[in-house]
Write an enzyme that holds these catalytic residues in place. Sequence first.
Site, PDB file in Angstrom:
ATOM      1  N   SER A 165       0.841  -1.191   0.000  1.00 43.30           N
ATOM      2  CA  SER A 165       0.000   0.000   0.000  1.00 43.30           C
ATOM      3  C   SER A 165       0.879   1.245   0.000  1.00 43.30           C
ATOM      4  O   SER A 165       1.943   1.271   0.614  1.00 43.30           O
ATOM      5  CB  SER A 165      -0.924   0.003   1.212  1.00 43.30           C
ATOM      6  OG  SER A 165      -0.168  -0.028   2.396  1.00 43.30           O
ATOM      7  N   ARG A 191      -5.531   3.199  14.915  1.00 42.85           N
ATOM      8  CA  ARG A 191      -5.824   2.416  13.720  1.00 42.85           C
ATOM      9  C   ARG A 191      -6.922   1.404  14.044  1.00 42.85           C
ATOM     10  O   ARG A 191      -6.796   0.597  14.959  1.00 42.85           O
ATOM     11  CB  ARG A 191      -4.559   1.721  13.253  1.00 42.85           C
ATOM     12  CG  ARG A 191      -4.758   0.826  12.113  1.00 42.85           C
ATOM     13  CD  ARG A 191      -3.800   1.135  10.961  1.00 42.85           C
ATOM     14  NE  ARG A 191      -3.938   0.092   9.960  1.00 42.85           N
ATOM     15  CZ  ARG A 191      -4.962   0.009   9.124  1.00 42.85           C
ATOM     16  NH1 ARG A 191      -5.906   0.934   9.128  1.00 42.85           N
ATOM     17  NH2 ARG A 191      -5.038  -0.982   8.269  1.00 42.85           N
ATOM     18  N   HIS A 200       5.245   2.558  11.170  1.00 42.78           N
ATOM     19  CA  HIS A 200       4.226   3.013  12.121  1.00 42.78           C
ATOM     20  C   HIS A 200       4.563   4.366  12.707  1.00 42.78           C
ATOM     21  O   HIS A 200       3.763   4.962  13.410  1.00 42.78           O
ATOM     22  CB  HIS A 200       4.068   2.000  13.258  1.00 42.78           C
ATOM     23  CG  HIS A 200       3.207   0.843  12.879  1.00 42.78           C
ATOM     24  ND1 HIS A 200       3.634  -0.457  12.961  1.00 42.78           N
ATOM     25  CD2 HIS A 200       1.953   0.793  12.395  1.00 42.78           C
ATOM     26  CE1 HIS A 200       2.661  -1.249  12.549  1.00 42.78           C
ATOM     27  NE2 HIS A 200       1.643  -0.522  12.208  1.00 42.78           N
TER      28      HIS A 200
HETATM   29  N1  GLN Z   1       0.190  -5.363   1.351  1.00 41.38           N
HETATM   30  C1  GLN Z   1      -0.328  -4.815   2.556  1.00 41.38           C
HETATM   31  C2  GLN Z   1       0.005  -3.331   2.638  1.00 41.38           C
HETATM   32  O1  GLN Z   1       1.029  -2.942   2.235  1.00 41.38           O
HETATM   33  C3  GLN Z   1       0.220  -5.504   3.775  1.00 41.38           C
HETATM   34  C4  GLN Z   1      -0.337  -4.907   5.042  1.00 41.38           C
HETATM   35  C5  GLN Z   1      -0.007  -5.665   6.310  1.00 41.38           C
HETATM   36  O2  GLN Z   1       0.943  -6.385   6.392  1.00 41.38           O
HETATM   37  N2  GLN Z   1      -0.760  -5.482   7.352  1.00 41.38           N
HETATM   38  O3  GLN Z   1      -0.771  -2.550   3.136  1.00 41.38           O
END
Ligand code: GLN
Length: 769
Positions: A446, A528, A707
């Site tokens: 993402s 979140r 994060h």
């Molecule tokens: N592919 C997802 C992202 O990048 C993985 C998210 C996750 O590991 N929680 O958002």
Amino acid sequence: MLTHNLGYPRIGDHRELKKACEGYWSCRLSAADLQAVASTLRRRHWDVQRAAGIDLVPCNDFSLYDHVLDWSLTVGAIPARYQSLLDRYGPGLELYFAMARGGWQARGDLIPLEMTKWFDTNYHYLVPEFTRQQTFSWLARKPLAEFEEARALGVPAKPVLLGPVSYLLLGKEKEPGFHRLELLDRLLPVYAQLLQALHAQGATYVQFDEPCLVLDLDATAKDAYRRAYRVIAAACPQLRYILATYFGALDDNLALAAALPVQVLHLDLARAPQQLEVALSGLVATQSVSLGLVDGRNVWKNDYARSLEMISRAVERLGEERVWLAPSCSLLHVPCDLELERDETVLPPEVKRWLAFARQKLDEVATLRGLAQATTCKEYTAHLKQNLLDQEDRRRSLRVHRSAVQARLAMLRPEDEQRASPFAVRQDKQRRVFRLPWFPTTTIGSLPQTEEVRRLRQRLKDQTLSAEQYEAAIRSQIERAIRWQEELDLDVLVHGEFERNDMVEYFGERLTGFATTVNGWVQSYGTRCVKPPVLYGDVERQAPMTVVWSTYAQSLTPRPVKGMLTGPVTILQWSFVRDDQPRAQTARQIALAIRDEVRDLEQAGIGMIQIDEPALREGLPLRRAAREDYLKWAGQAFRLAAAIAADETQIHTHMCYSEFNDIIEAIAALDADVITIETSRSQMELLDAFVAFRYPNEIGPGVYDIHSPRVPSAEEMVALLRKALAVLPARNLWVNPDCGLKTRGWAEAHEALANMVAAAKRLRAQMQA
Ligand code: GLN
Ligand code: ZN
């Protein structure tokens, strides 16, 4: 028969807490504004619980970010790097949010506490840090303040305290040479002080959360429990103590728990109904039992007939006065209120009838008491009858059972779970196809989800945007993202996941057997929240789910773009899963749907496909004895999804925010060609696992903690990569962040990724030299 509750969701019916915290962080709200929202929420939640007929309601279960972090502030476990913040501002919001999110800008370059999953849930807590010279002192007044607040409102509140042994066990030693349980004697005086103060303020009951009692405990830990509660009981004998255990059975710790000087023992009977019988025989004559009957971890309506049977067994043995009723654990893990779900297109009324959220679960607790005490009363018989009908309806529903799915499962062969060739052969072929440099750089999937992107989805939903307009808008986001990544000179690109609200919900909306909600939010970490879909029936893919977006992205660039899927175990783990068949079976159904998508992506020319399994570890049973079986079926489900890929197709997977060291062999057994895995927040602790175990495939240990808004420097990332190079073959090493970038802003992500690419290039140059 007393009713009580162990904890209520904090976020608010409409995520008010999230909005307030974010408002505070971006300076739109003052500290006083934030505290006002928090106190309104607490009051509202107390009112809801009282109105439902709960006798004893929890206080201090509220938290602005995380209850374990709250506890570290309460007992004064503040790591040295925050000392100057503490000196300057005291134990207030500055310190609190810096420990949670890291310090930046004026606050200096502070690394936040490590974050990890709370037992086998998708809630993440902030890991306490301990040193050999660790001292404790009662620092933050929160438990007392929230009790006073409740009392002033006339609420019969029961302070919830994190028990001393679980608190220590949940933390980590930050230097060698001691075990954290050795700190117990220094910690207990803080509890004594706090309990005396609570008592002086009029508290009668106190709840100690000791979920670690459902884990395998060694002799030291058991001894710690005995010592801790002896001291606690002696420190304030006037208080009555509730020992809350949840997320599993006490099993071999039952005798230990029952012998502790506490007045009420709470059992999780949703997860472990079988423990009721032994527990009833194990209690001391002065002890009461709290029956955790209503599932605090899942959304299904309580089966009243079954619960009543357990209540009557308990009452027979102990008498009504010694039996309490409650949800199985804190309701933190379920959404607030089912009545807020009004959209029948996402949650059909038939399915809604089978569900209960936090608010409804409190009603269930109260109703169960009514049923147990007055079986003849008309109102209650009607309740019971309706409940039986709902259960029966769910068992029979055609929405739940699909014969085609069953038939396909029955035809599967063992080779369906194996790639065609072993890894070495695949790696060779893939190298020839992709010709990547050493230390290839990539991201996890993402990219920043801005307000603009979220608004697009919203407008599609409320139909102010046509499907065509929406698609065009997402395409332009993708195009911008591809250019942005090319400009950063990343080697393997992603399309950005702009079309996804959430990595599980997106698939839940497209597969049969799932319903979603409009407002079914639960806290994942801090502000979140996630909205787990409800997996109620057999799963089937009806059409390709991701192919248009991936092929469009790939058409824009000669660099490889990874197809992006969520793995079967994670979809299972992050949904509210049906409880009418084994989870392993449900996982296989999802795996088949993902397998179909892998095949279609491959056929559409996508050469790299990532199947995310961040929740693999959190599904691990808490007891060692049950782990092997889980890892076996979870691994099979992943491989069933992936193994259809040809040798040349590179299968990636991704995991994050868990302890991976003890399951590293099972991770290797997934046989993904590449894994990207979170490590930076724990300073690459994961790498310890590779000293003893040679990880066979390619791997990218995360070098950038996504994060935190903090931007790490290239030097920092080079240093982390050097650590990795000491235990991993250089040729297998990838360079990537810890996780997806959806929560970050474009500017900070750009800065961090530029540093990351620079770090990889620096290493490459050194390899050549
Ligand atoms: N592919 C997802 C992202 O990048 C993985 C998210 C996750 O590991 N929680 O958002
Ligand atoms: Zn992740």
